[in-house]
Design an enzyme around this catalytic site. Structure first.
Site, short mmCIF file in Angstrom:
data_model
loop_
_atom_site.label_atom_id
_atom_site.label_comp_id
_atom_site.label_asym_id
_atom_site.label_seq_id
_atom_site.Cartn_x
_atom_site.Cartn_y
_atom_site.Cartn_z
N TYR A 33 0.86 -1.27 0.04
CA TYR A 33 0.04 -0.08 -0.05
C TYR A 33 0.89 1.16 0.11
CZ TYR A 33 -4.13 -2.76 1.30
OH TYR A 33 -5.33 -3.80 1.35
N ARG A 65 10.04 2.06 8.60
CA ARG A 65 10.39 0.74 9.40
C ARG A 65 11.63 0.79 9.97
NH1 ARG A 65 7.66 -4.23 5.67
NH2 ARG A 65 6.08 -3.05 5.08
N GLU A 121 0.55 -10.71 -3.48
CA GLU A 121 1.16 -11.91 -3.84
C GLU A 121 0.86 -12.93 -4.92
OE1 GLU A 121 1.71 -14.12 -0.07
OE2 GLU A 121 1.53 -12.36 0.99
N1 DCP Z 1 -2.71 -5.36 4.91
C1 DCP Z 1 -3.77 -5.24 5.57
N2 DCP Z 1 -3.61 -5.52 6.70
C2 DCP Z 1 -3.06 -6.30 7.49
C3 DCP Z 1 -1.37 -6.62 6.79
C4 DCP Z 1 -1.54 -6.21 5.41
O1 DCP Z 1 -4.42 -4.43 5.03
N3 DCP Z 1 -3.00 -6.88 8.66
C5 DCP Z 1 -2.52 -4.59 3.62
C6 DCP Z 1 -1.31 -3.61 3.57
C7 DCP Z 1 -0.37 -4.24 2.71
C8 DCP Z 1 -0.85 -5.22 2.16
O2 DCP Z 1 -1.91 -5.67 2.62
O3 DCP Z 1 0.58 -3.24 2.18
C9 DCP Z 1 0.56 -6.40 1.74
O4 DCP Z 1 0.71 -7.29 2.91
P1 DCP Z 1 2.10 -7.64 3.20
O5 DCP Z 1 2.17 -8.36 4.40
O6 DCP Z 1 2.67 -8.09 2.04
O7 DCP Z 1 2.80 -6.38 3.69
P2 DCP Z 1 3.65 -5.46 2.82
O8 DCP Z 1 3.35 -5.57 1.35
O9 DCP Z 1 2.90 -3.98 3.45
O10 DCP Z 1 5.06 -5.15 3.42
P3 DCP Z 1 6.07 -6.31 2.87
O11 DCP Z 1 7.07 -5.30 2.37
O12 DCP Z 1 6.45 -6.75 4.28
O13 DCP Z 1 5.57 -7.25 2.00
MG MG Z 2 2.20 -10.01 0.91
#
Ligand code: DCP
Ligand code: MG
Ligand code: MG
Length: 608
Positions: A33, A65, A121
């Site tokens: 996001y 982060r 993913e």
């Molecule tokens: N997301 C969400 N609620 C959560 C976890 C994630 O809405 N509890 C959303 C926000 C993330 C997206 O899903 O951007 C993808 O989740 P990821 O776990 O892949 O996390 P990110 O892509 O943000 O980070 P990373 O770089 O660790 O993959």
């Molecule tokens: Mg993911």
């Protein structure tokens, strides 16, 4: 590093007897996001960024982060560790969905199975691509992009090391293309199965990839701290395992299968054991369109009907954007509520759904749309479902409302579809609007009616659903034709160009036409003796009934012809009188060449 085995000829690599025959890539977008937001507003790249939903920072960029902001942190806590954190609201998922779909579509261009998992993913089975590459590469000097999980200890006799190295190169190409074309950095895991590919994907974040060879699977799995680390083990299975003191994956590896079988059914026990050892035979299932498209909104509490309506209205607006993107025409709508039970101090969900008329939706310039009145109609349906779920004579407390379109009518496209004809030819719209306009008012000829006030109004009062689109009422074509024939012929000038409503009943009319043509072909094909239309008098005769189909060819289904709108009848008559004038010979429509115009005749072909 040369892992080429003694018998690794190209052909032996593709042998399905291989112990590790598949090459699987798992790709996850970095801080998804947050990247979407940074791509929309590049100035955000330089600052620690958090994406906020309600009181949570659901994700953050890597800048944030580094300051200690992690996923799903309370905003309050995130601002404590990173006071200059820039927050953007991420409650509208539209841009994320769009980006997610673009990534998926780009991965499809490799023409191998792609399975979408959540928003960011994808699994890609690159086995076939690797097989192709093996035919042309020097397997002695393969470079593996990114990282390798532990160095390869011994060559596997099945040749999987080489295949996985090539798969790693493919993953690198995919990630590069995603970056070049869409701007996203990603991580990838490459292994011989989905389980391992997913688990090793985040080992080197961000913007990197990791490859694992099968001999390290068991060791890697044994180091996982909790059985919940295995993606397919959910909370209930984990609870059951923990209750048996099986807490880590290593515990699961060690517990005898017989013991597991006492607590789980045999298949499940074998599967759990297998997963703990890093084995997973599940295929990459090609993802298609979702079975339902829905949105939910949760809140502290709502206890007033008008507020509920506002919530639904806002949700509907957002949902319609998603449906437009999807392109399919919804035919079923579900309303979900989460009720707070004051007595039990708990919440529970309840849903109700009903069929909706596809004619609420319009297709304008090939894009699905809903008029204002159509939206109002949907909101009325939603509130009627709400009324069924809630006893308004008593107080209520809701903590969530949800809306979902749960069934869809595929839009028929492609060269053979009548939709092409209908979309291109304004006059045909009168056919499609015939029923609703007649039903609404015998005098109404306002064909611009993407017609909110038409008979398509969903009436939930009686049994709460519309007639099922799958079982439409039989349409009386003749009656409808009468509705039109009182000198009130559909005028193309009254039609909105490009606006087309196709509902299932209308489509059934089309199939009725086709069915009729099967038995009593409208085309002269079934009647070779009449192929020569030079002498119309021989082949046409008057039809007494209604006096409409004068000079029709004898092999024409009169009922069908009479039910057609005036313009279409005229078009057909002209063609019958003078086939060459319209460019359509009265021979089989199947023989028409490209130069011929798109005409209704070509859809009057008997099915084989
Ligand atoms: N997301 C969400 N609620 C959560 C976890 C994630 O809405 N509890 C959303 C926000 C993330 C997206 O899903 O951007 C993808 O989740 P990821 O776990 O892949 O996390 P990110 O892509 O943000 O980070 P990373 O770089 O660790 O993959
Ligand atoms: Mg993911
Ligand atoms: Mg991610």
């Amino acid at each position: 590093m040369d892992d080429r085995t003694m018998d690794c000829s190209s052909s032996s690599y593709v042998d399905s007897d291989h112990e590790h025959p598949r090459s699987i890539v798992h790709i996850d977008i970095d801080c998804f996001y947050a990247q979407v937001e940074m791509l929309r507003s590049p100035e955000l790249r330089a600052v620690p960024l958090g994406v906020q939903q309600k009181n949570f920072v659901i994700t953050s960029n890597y800048e944030a982060r580094r300051c200690g902001v992690h996923k799903c942190m309370l905003v309050h806590d995130a601002l404590k560790v990173c006071p200059n954190l820039k927050l953007v609201n991420g409650e509208d998922l539209q841009n994320y969905r769009t980006a997610s779909n673009k990534i998926f579509e780009l991965l499809l261009s490799w023409k191998c199975p792609v399975e979408k998992l959540g928003m960011d993913e994808n699994f890609i089975d690159v086995t076939k691509i690797v097989q192709e590459k093996l035919k042309s590469v020097d397997v002695n000097n393969l470079i593996v992009p990114g990282h390798v999980y532990e160095e390869a200890s011994a060559n596997c006799a099945c040749g999987c090391h080489t295949r996985l190295k090539l798969a790693s190169q493919v993953a690198g190409e995919m990630r590069q293309k995603i970056f070049n074309e869409l701007g996203f950095t990603t991580c990838a895991g490459i292994a011989h199965n989905k389980l391992l590919a997913k688990l090793i994907c985040p080992l080197h974040k961000p913007n990197d990839q990791t490859t694992m060879f099968p001999e390290h699977a068991e060791g890697f799995m044994s180091a996982l701290p909790s059985v919940r680390s295995i993606p397919s083990i959910g909370s209930k299975t984990a609870e059951a395992l923990v209750s048996q003191k099986i807490i880590t994956v290593s515990d699961l590896q060690e517990v005898p299968l017989d013991i597991l079988k006492k607590h789980f059914n045999s298949d499940m026990a074998v599967r759990l054991k297998s997963l703990s050892l890093g084995n997973d035979n599940t295929p990459v299932k090609q993802s298609g369109k979702p079975q339902s498209i829905g949105l939910e909104d949760s809140f502290k509490t709502v206890s007033v009907r008008s507020e509920v309506e506002e919530k639904f209205s806002a949700l509907l607006q957002r949902l319609l954007v998603l449906v437009r993107e999807d392109g399919r025409i919804p035919v079923s709508l579900r309303v979900t509520l989460r009720k707070k039970d004051a007595k039990r101090l708990s919440s529970h969900r309840e849903s109700r759904q009903c069929q909706i008329s596809p004619s609420i939706f319009t297709i304008s310039n090939s894009t699905l749309a809903v008029t204002q009145a159509g939206q109002q109609k949907l909101l009325t349906i939603i509130m009627r479902l709400f009324n069924k779920l809630i006893d308004l004579s008593k107080p209520f407390h809701l903590t969530l409302v949800g809306l979902a379109f749960t069934k869809f009518q595929e839009r028929m496209t492609g060269r053979g579809s009548i939709v092409n004809y209908l979309m291109n030819d304004i006059s045909v719209q009168s056919v499609l609007n015939l029923q609703s306009d007649c039903d609404t008012s015998a005098t109404s000829m306002d064909y611009s009616a993407a017609s909110p006030g038409s008979s398509t109004t969903t009436d939930l009062s009686d049994g709460e659903v519309e007639p099922s689109p799958k079982k439409p009422k039989k349409v009386n074509w003749i009656a409808k034709r009468r509705c039109l024939s009182k000198g009130e012929v559909a005028s193309p000038s009254k039609l909105k160009v490009g606006e087309l409503r196709l509902n299932s009943r209308e489509l059934e009319k089309v199939s009725e036409l086709r069915l009729n043509s099967r038995d009593r072909s409208l085309t002269p094909r079934a009647s070779p003796a009449k192929d020569n239309m030079s002498d119309n008098s021989d082949t046409m005769k008057d039809v007494a009934e209604g006096g409409i189909c004068d000079n029709c060819p004898s092999d024409v289904d009169k009922e069908v012809f009479n039910a057609l709108p005036y313009e279409m009848q005229q078009e057909l008559k002209t063609m019958w009188k003078n086939p060459s004038s319209s460019g359509v010979a009265r021979s089989s429509p199947r023989t028409m060449n490209k130069a011929n115009p798109n005409t209704i005749l070509k859809y009057f072909v008997p099915h084989k």
